[in-house]
Write a protein that holds these residues in place. Structure first.
Motif, PDB file in Angstrom:
ATOM      1  N   ARG A 122       0.846  -1.187   0.000  1.00 56.63           N
ATOM      2  CA  ARG A 122       0.000   0.000   0.000  1.00 56.63           C
ATOM      3  C   ARG A 122       0.876   1.229   0.000  1.00 56.63           C
ATOM      4  N   THR A 176       0.207   5.281  -1.791  1.00 57.08           N
ATOM      5  CA  THR A 176      -0.595   6.476  -1.527  1.00 57.08           C
ATOM      6  C   THR A 176      -2.099   6.207  -1.586  1.00 57.08           C
ATOM      7  N   HIS A 177      -2.492   5.054  -2.108  1.00 54.66           N
ATOM      8  CA  HIS A 177      -3.915   4.719  -2.173  1.00 54.66           C
ATOM      9  C   HIS A 177      -4.328   3.934  -0.930  1.00 54.66           C
ATOM     10  N   TRP A 178      -5.645   3.838  -0.679  1.00 54.81           N
ATOM     11  CA  TRP A 178      -6.113   3.092   0.480  1.00 54.81           C
ATOM     12  C   TRP A 178      -6.049   1.592   0.221  1.00 54.81           C
ATOM     13  N   TYR A 179      -5.922   1.205  -1.047  1.00 52.00           N
ATOM     14  CA  TYR A 179      -5.859  -0.205  -1.393  1.00 52.00           C
ATOM     15  C   TYR A 179      -4.429  -0.569  -1.784  1.00 52.00           C
TER      16      TYR A 179
END
Length: 120
Positions: A100, A102-105
């Motif tokens: 992971r 910079t994205h939440w996923y």
């Protein structure tokens, strides 16, 4: 931006050993599984070994008992100790990480590959 950089490939005689290293850098919040894949000329890329964040390893049958995967979570690094190398181990070896940034996923990232050549 995340980068995976491999090192440690080279030319070795059958029966010899090599140790591959891969370090992930950039904006990284967490890393799930890390692993090594390889691709020989004219063949599809195949899984060699994978290790979870809890350090549980899994290996392809062809390398069991000869290769050992390990990781250093503090350094975002994964290693592959390859012993008793055989000519059929010749391939480009790629590091892979599910992490992971910079994205939440989480997303899948690949290194540029390092050549391993085993002479008979």
């Amino acid at each position: 931006q995340v980068q995976l950089v491999e090192s440690g490939g080279g030319l070795v005689q059958a029966g010899g050993s090599l140790r591959l290293s891969c370090v992930a850098s950039g904006t990284i919040f967490s890393i799930n599984a890390m692993g090594w894949y390889r691709q020989a000329p004219g063949k599809a890329r195949e899984l060699v070994a994978v290790i979870t964040s809890g350090r549980t390893p899994n290996y392809a049958d062809s390398v069991k008992g000869r290769f050992t995967i390990s990781r250093d979570n503090a350094k975002n690094a994964v290693f592959l100790q390859m012993n008793n190398l055989k000519p059929e181990d010749t391939a480009v070896y790629y590091c892979n990480a599910d992490l992971r940034s910079t994205h939440w996923y989480s997303q899948n990232y690949w290194g540029q590959g390092t050549q391993v050549t085993v002479s008979s």
